[in-house]
Design a protein around this motif. Structure first.
Motif, PDB file in Angstrom:
ATOM      1  N   MET A   1       0.843  -1.189   0.000  1.00  0.00           N
ATOM      2  CA  MET A   1       0.000   0.000   0.000  1.00  0.00           C
ATOM      3  C   MET A   1       0.883   1.246   0.000  1.00  0.00           C
ATOM      4  O   MET A   1       1.881   1.327   0.720  1.00  0.00           O
ATOM      5  CB  MET A   1      -0.916   0.030   1.219  1.00  0.00           C
ATOM      6  CG  MET A   1      -1.732   1.324   1.314  1.00  0.00           C
ATOM      7  SD  MET A   1      -2.689   1.466   2.835  1.00  0.00           S
ATOM      8  CE  MET A   1      -3.946   0.240   2.504  1.00  0.00           C
ATOM      9  N   LEU A   2       0.489   2.205  -0.820  1.00  0.00           N
ATOM     10  CA  LEU A   2       1.158   3.509  -0.857  1.00  0.00           C
ATOM     11  C   LEU A   2       0.140   4.567  -0.471  1.00  0.00           C
ATOM     12  O   LEU A   2      -0.907   4.682  -1.099  1.00  0.00           O
ATOM     13  CB  LEU A   2       1.702   3.799  -2.253  1.00  0.00           C
ATOM     14  CG  LEU A   2       2.285   5.195  -2.475  1.00  0.00           C
ATOM     15  CD1 LEU A   2       3.512   5.436  -1.589  1.00  0.00           C
ATOM     16  CD2 LEU A   2       2.645   5.404  -3.950  1.00  0.00           C
ATOM     17  N   TRP A  16       2.426  13.356 -13.760  1.00  0.00           N
ATOM     18  CA  TRP A  16       3.568  12.428 -13.701  1.00  0.00           C
ATOM     19  C   TRP A  16       3.195  11.134 -13.000  1.00  0.00           C
ATOM     20  O   TRP A  16       3.544  10.043 -13.448  1.00  0.00           O
ATOM     21  CB  TRP A  16       4.724  13.127 -12.974  1.00  0.00           C
ATOM     22  CG  TRP A  16       5.910  12.242 -12.723  1.00  0.00           C
ATOM     23  CD1 TRP A  16       6.879  11.890 -13.624  1.00  0.00           C
ATOM     24  CD2 TRP A  16       6.228  11.588 -11.499  1.00  0.00           C
ATOM     25  NE1 TRP A  16       7.794  11.059 -13.031  1.00  0.00           N
ATOM     26  CE2 TRP A  16       7.425  10.853 -11.726  1.00  0.00           C
ATOM     27  CE3 TRP A  16       5.639  11.559 -10.237  1.00  0.00           C
ATOM     28  CZ2 TRP A  16       8.028  10.102 -10.722  1.00  0.00           C
ATOM     29  CZ3 TRP A  16       6.237  10.800  -9.240  1.00  0.00           C
ATOM     30  CH2 TRP A  16       7.412  10.095  -9.478  1.00  0.00           C
ATOM     31  N   LEU A  17       2.447  11.252 -11.880  1.00  0.00           N
ATOM     32  CA  LEU A  17       2.005  10.059 -11.168  1.00  0.00           C
ATOM     33  C   LEU A  17       1.130   9.183 -12.055  1.00  0.00           C
ATOM     34  O   LEU A  17       1.285   7.955 -12.113  1.00  0.00           O
ATOM     35  CB  LEU A  17       1.233  10.447  -9.909  1.00  0.00           C
ATOM     36  CG  LEU A  17       2.038  10.828  -8.675  1.00  0.00           C
ATOM     37  CD1 LEU A  17       1.120  11.418  -7.614  1.00  0.00           C
ATOM     38  CD2 LEU A  17       2.763   9.611  -8.118  1.00  0.00           C
ATOM     39  N   ARG A  18       0.192   9.825 -12.747  1.00  0.00           N
ATOM     40  CA  ARG A  18      -0.776   9.078 -13.547  1.00  0.00           C
ATOM     41  C   ARG A  18      -0.117   8.415 -14.753  1.00  0.00           C
ATOM     42  O   ARG A  18      -0.413   7.256 -15.087  1.00  0.00           O
ATOM     43  CB  ARG A  18      -1.897  10.016 -13.996  1.00  0.00           C
ATOM     44  CG  ARG A  18      -3.006   9.340 -14.790  1.00  0.00           C
ATOM     45  CD  ARG A  18      -4.097  10.319 -15.184  1.00  0.00           C
ATOM     46  NE  ARG A  18      -3.593  11.406 -16.020  1.00  0.00           N
ATOM     47  CZ  ARG A  18      -3.505  12.670 -15.612  1.00  0.00           C
ATOM     48  NH1 ARG A  18      -3.881  13.008 -14.396  1.00  0.00           N
ATOM     49  NH2 ARG A  18      -3.018  13.592 -16.427  1.00  0.00           N
ATOM     50  N   LEU A  25       3.971   0.364 -10.833  1.00  0.00           N
ATOM     51  CA  LEU A  25       3.810  -0.345  -9.569  1.00  0.00           C
ATOM     52  C   LEU A  25       3.359  -1.775  -9.812  1.00  0.00           C
ATOM     53  O   LEU A  25       2.727  -2.085 -10.832  1.00  0.00           O
ATOM     54  CB  LEU A  25       2.791   0.374  -8.688  1.00  0.00           C
ATOM     55  CG  LEU A  25       3.186   1.761  -8.185  1.00  0.00           C
ATOM     56  CD1 LEU A  25       2.056   2.342  -7.325  1.00  0.00           C
ATOM     57  CD2 LEU A  25       4.485   1.701  -7.386  1.00  0.00           C
ATOM     58  N   PRO A  26       3.660  -2.684  -8.891  1.00  0.00           N
ATOM     59  CA  PRO A  26       3.272  -4.093  -9.069  1.00  0.00           C
ATOM     60  C   PRO A  26       1.750  -4.242  -9.156  1.00  0.00           C
ATOM     61  O   PRO A  26       0.995  -3.469  -8.562  1.00  0.00           O
ATOM     62  CB  PRO A  26       3.820  -4.772  -7.801  1.00  0.00           C
ATOM     63  CG  PRO A  26       4.867  -3.851  -7.277  1.00  0.00           C
ATOM     64  CD  PRO A  26       4.456  -2.473  -7.672  1.00  0.00           C
ATOM     65  N   VAL A  27       1.313  -5.253  -9.860  1.00  0.00           N
ATOM     66  CA  VAL A  27      -0.113  -5.552  -9.952  1.00  0.00           C
ATOM     67  C   VAL A  27      -0.649  -5.866  -8.552  1.00  0.00           C
ATOM     68  O   VAL A  27      -0.008  -6.611  -7.793  1.00  0.00           O
ATOM     69  CB  VAL A  27      -0.362  -6.733 -10.906  1.00  0.00           C
ATOM     70  CG1 VAL A  27      -1.850  -7.112 -10.893  1.00  0.00           C
ATOM     71  CG2 VAL A  27       0.095  -6.386 -12.302  1.00  0.00           C
ATOM     72  N   GLY A  28      -1.799  -5.295  -8.202  1.00  0.00           N
ATOM     73  CA  GLY A  28      -2.387  -5.518  -6.893  1.00  0.00           C
ATOM     74  C   GLY A  28      -2.020  -4.475  -5.870  1.00  0.00           C
ATOM     75  O   GLY A  28      -2.533  -4.498  -4.744  1.00  0.00           O
ATOM     76  N   ALA A  29      -1.114  -3.553  -6.231  1.00  0.00           N
ATOM     77  CA  ALA A  29      -0.751  -2.488  -5.288  1.00  0.00           C
ATOM     78  C   ALA A  29      -1.946  -1.562  -5.079  1.00  0.00           C
ATOM     79  O   ALA A  29      -2.698  -1.266  -6.019  1.00  0.00           O
ATOM     80  CB  ALA A  29       0.450  -1.707  -5.816  1.00  0.00           C
ATOM     81  N   LEU A  30      -2.113  -1.119  -3.838  1.00  0.00           N
ATOM     82  CA  LEU A  30      -3.200  -0.195  -3.496  1.00  0.00           C
ATOM     83  C   LEU A  30      -2.588   1.169  -3.205  1.00  0.00           C
ATOM     84  O   LEU A  30      -1.702   1.289  -2.351  1.00  0.00           O
ATOM     85  CB  LEU A  30      -3.978  -0.688  -2.268  1.00  0.00           C
ATOM     86  CG  LEU A  30      -5.094   0.230  -1.762  1.00  0.00           C
ATOM     87  CD1 LEU A  30      -6.191   0.377  -2.811  1.00  0.00           C
ATOM     88  CD2 LEU A  30      -5.682  -0.323  -0.462  1.00  0.00           C
ATOM     89  N   VAL A  31      -3.064   2.184  -3.911  1.00  0.00           N
ATOM     90  CA  VAL A  31      -2.554   3.544  -3.750  1.00  0.00           C
ATOM     91  C   VAL A  31      -3.700   4.427  -3.262  1.00  0.00           C
ATOM     92  O   VAL A  31      -4.785   4.443  -3.859  1.00  0.00           O
ATOM     93  CB  VAL A  31      -1.983   4.099  -5.072  1.00  0.00           C
ATOM     94  CG1 VAL A  31      -1.477   5.531  -4.864  1.00  0.00           C
ATOM     95  CG2 VAL A  31      -0.876   3.203  -5.590  1.00  0.00           C
ATOM     96  N   VAL A  32      -3.453   5.134  -2.159  1.00  0.00           N
ATOM     97  CA  VAL A  32      -4.440   6.056  -1.599  1.00  0.00           C
ATOM     98  C   VAL A  32      -3.837   7.449  -1.599  1.00  0.00           C
ATOM     99  O   VAL A  32      -2.775   7.668  -1.001  1.00  0.00           O
ATOM    100  CB  VAL A  32      -4.845   5.665  -0.160  1.00  0.00           C
ATOM    101  CG1 VAL A  32      -5.866   6.663   0.394  1.00  0.00           C
ATOM    102  CG2 VAL A  32      -5.403   4.253  -0.130  1.00  0.00           C
ATOM    103  N   MET A  33      -4.502   8.361  -2.293  1.00  0.00           N
ATOM    104  CA  MET A  33      -4.056   9.759  -2.317  1.00  0.00           C
ATOM    105  C   MET A  33      -5.150  10.618  -1.685  1.00  0.00           C
ATOM    106  O   MET A  33      -6.289  10.628  -2.158  1.00  0.00           O
ATOM    107  CB  MET A  33      -3.779  10.222  -3.749  1.00  0.00           C
ATOM    108  CG  MET A  33      -2.609   9.514  -4.408  1.00  0.00           C
ATOM    109  SD  MET A  33      -2.178  10.194  -6.036  1.00  0.00           S
ATOM    110  CE  MET A  33      -3.610   9.718  -6.977  1.00  0.00           C
TER     111      MET A  33
END
Length: 504
Positions: A1-2, A16-18, A25-33
């Motif tokens: 998780m990020l 840039w992030l998008r 990032l690896p498949v299955g990673a969860l990103v919360v902004m």
């Protein structure tokens, strides 16, 4: 998780992030902004991101959760109401307020936030603004019920369009069909800060907004009167018991409807249910005689009738009307005993019928109050207004705050007693009535308001006026006598003062 918090501080990295970082990032990673600015439209325009992205607005805590938070923070029962009134469901404001009151041994049920609490919340919620003009625009938005570009132009004529566009992009400002409004706690801290920091500036801003809204009420079409009066009343939300009798939360829940002949039976039936048969008979009489005096209030979802009111316009006593409705007979008797009508004037009698669950603070009573005030502020040559109130009506004390008093005889309709709360609009006309509300607001909640500009106006009959004129003519060379004349307190003099004579 990020997890990336306060993303608005690095909003320039969004593209840039998008486009570059997140796809690696690896498949299955969860990103919360988490941030105060919503994601730009490019996220949803991209089909790949549109499926993977979930936007979750974070709202205030509900009443139960907010109360539970205060309980968990050890806030005493008697201190929770003022804290909730100030912070609403905002977690940061609740937590900061809780930290303060639990350490303050002198805190009471009249608690208000100290300036260090206000300053901290301003820094956290609002932050820096581009210029003093932007700060003023925020303060207008906080004081007014809703802010439109034309209202902003009345207070800040320079760059109103640009300032309005800036306001609508702020993360703590929301839009409604009527205009912009800030988050409750942001509104409260901006108001508290300006009143403390610049009392004269606050008073000047209030008077400008108040004058603009008063003009709107006078000039509005009938359909727009309620919104204009509601906006005016919102300026005075912190005065006396105003907040106890205005919900401010039911926008769209109920609506006002015009009376139609086929509604008469339903009104008569409701009057009998909520009052008595004699009240129902009076409603049947007046719906036939003055149908335009009635307004109906219905639930938006179902169209169900939940209340109605009437404002009868009466020019001269009538035996038939007095026999059909003892309340109007008593109104005429009270007017004659205190200050009779003069030629061309009329008196008005207001009545309200609502289901029990809508009495007191409710969206229905909001609309009924606004219709009543709109009638009084717009009426031409109205001498007296009388509001008939039952002895168990919770609004009786509230009406006194608005200079409407239980004077003269009471009326009986069936077995029910009604007090007639009256205002003489000749002795205290609309400008004086509005000025009194301003003085109550600007004095603060626990202070006496500044004195009015002068004594109440004199209401003279034709004979009294003629006698005062003859007396004044005899005393033209005696300024002290002229100054004591009742003519100096009549509207013909106070509203049309003579120019200052030139110096010799």
């Amino acid at each position: 998780m990020l997890l990336i918090d306060a993303f608005e501080r690095v909003q320039g990295l969004e593209g840039w992030l998008r486009e570059r970082f997140l796809p690696k990032l690896p498949v299955g990673a969860l990103v919360v902004m988490a941030g105060r600015v919503p994601p730009d439209m490019m996220w949803t325009a991209d089909l790949g991101w549109a499926e993977a992205l979930r936007v979750m607005p974070l709202r205030d805590l509900g009443p139960a959760d907010a109360a539970a938070l205060l309980e968990a923070r050890g806030v005493a029962d008697e201190l929770r109401a003022p804290l909730l009134a100030f912070a609403g469901g905002h977690p940061l404001a609740l937590s900061l307020g809780a930290a303060v009151v639990t350490k303050d041994r002198e805190a009471s049920s009249r608690w208000t936030p100290a300036q260090d609490v206000v300053a901290t919340l301003l820094d956290q919620l609002v932050g820096e603004v581009p210029s003093p003009a932007h700060r003023h625009a925020l303060e207008v938005c906080a004081h007014a019920y809703v802010t439109t570009e034309d209202l902003l132009r009345e207070v800040l004529p320079e760059d109103a369009a640009a300032l309005f566009a800036w306001l609508r992009r702020l993360p703590f400002v929301e839009s409604s069909p009527r205009g912009l409004f800030p988050h409750d706690v942001v509104r409260e801290v901006l108001e508290a800060d300006l009143r403390w920091r610049d009392p004269r500036g606050y008073a000047d801003m209030h008077r400008r907004i108040n004058a603009c809204l008063a003009d709107r009420i006078r000039d509005a079409g009938d359909a727009d009167v309620l919104g204009a009066v509601g906006s005016l009343f919102y300026l005075h939300r912190g005065v006396g018991s105003t907040a106890q009798f205005h919900s401010w939360r039911g926008d769209g829940e109920v609506y006002e409807d015009a009376f139609r002949p086929q509604d008469a039976e339903a009104l008569v039936r409701m009057a009998a249910e909520v009052e008595n048969d004699e009240s129902a008979a009076a409603v049947a009489f007046w719906t036939g005689r003055q149908p335009e005096a009635f307004r109906l209030y219905r639930r938006t979802e179902t169209g169900e009738l939940v209340g109605f009111c009437s404002w009868l316009r009466l020019y001269e006593p009538s035996q038939e009307e007095s026999a059909a409705d003892p309340i109007t007979a008593t109104a005429w008797a009270n007017a004659r005993a205190i200050a009779p009508l003069r030629p061309g004037e009329h008196l008005a009698v207001g009545r309200t019928w609502v289901h029990e669950e809508y009495r007191g603070m409710s969206p229905v009573m909001d609309l009924i109050q606004w219709r009543a005030v709109g009638y009084c502020l717009r009426a031409d040559r109205m001498a007296w207004s009388f509001m008939a109130m039952r002895s168990d009506d919770p609004m009786r004390d509230y009406l006194r705050h608005y200079d409407m008093h239980d004077i003269g005889e009471h009326a009986w309709l069936g077995g029910t007693e009604y007090a007639l709360f009256a205002h003489d609009w000749r002795a205290a006309p609309v400008p004086a009535w509005l000025d009194r509300l301003d003085r109550l607001l600007l004095a603060g909640p626990h202070q006496e308001p500044a004195a009015a500009g002068g004594p109440p106006l004199a209401v003279l009959s034709r004979e009294e006026f003629a006698d005062a004129v003859r007396t004044a003519l005899r005393h033209l060379a005696r300024p002290a006598k002229l100054a004591a004349s009742p003519l100096t307190r009549t509207r013909v003099v106070t509203e049309h003062p003579s120019p200052t004579p030139p110096r010799p």
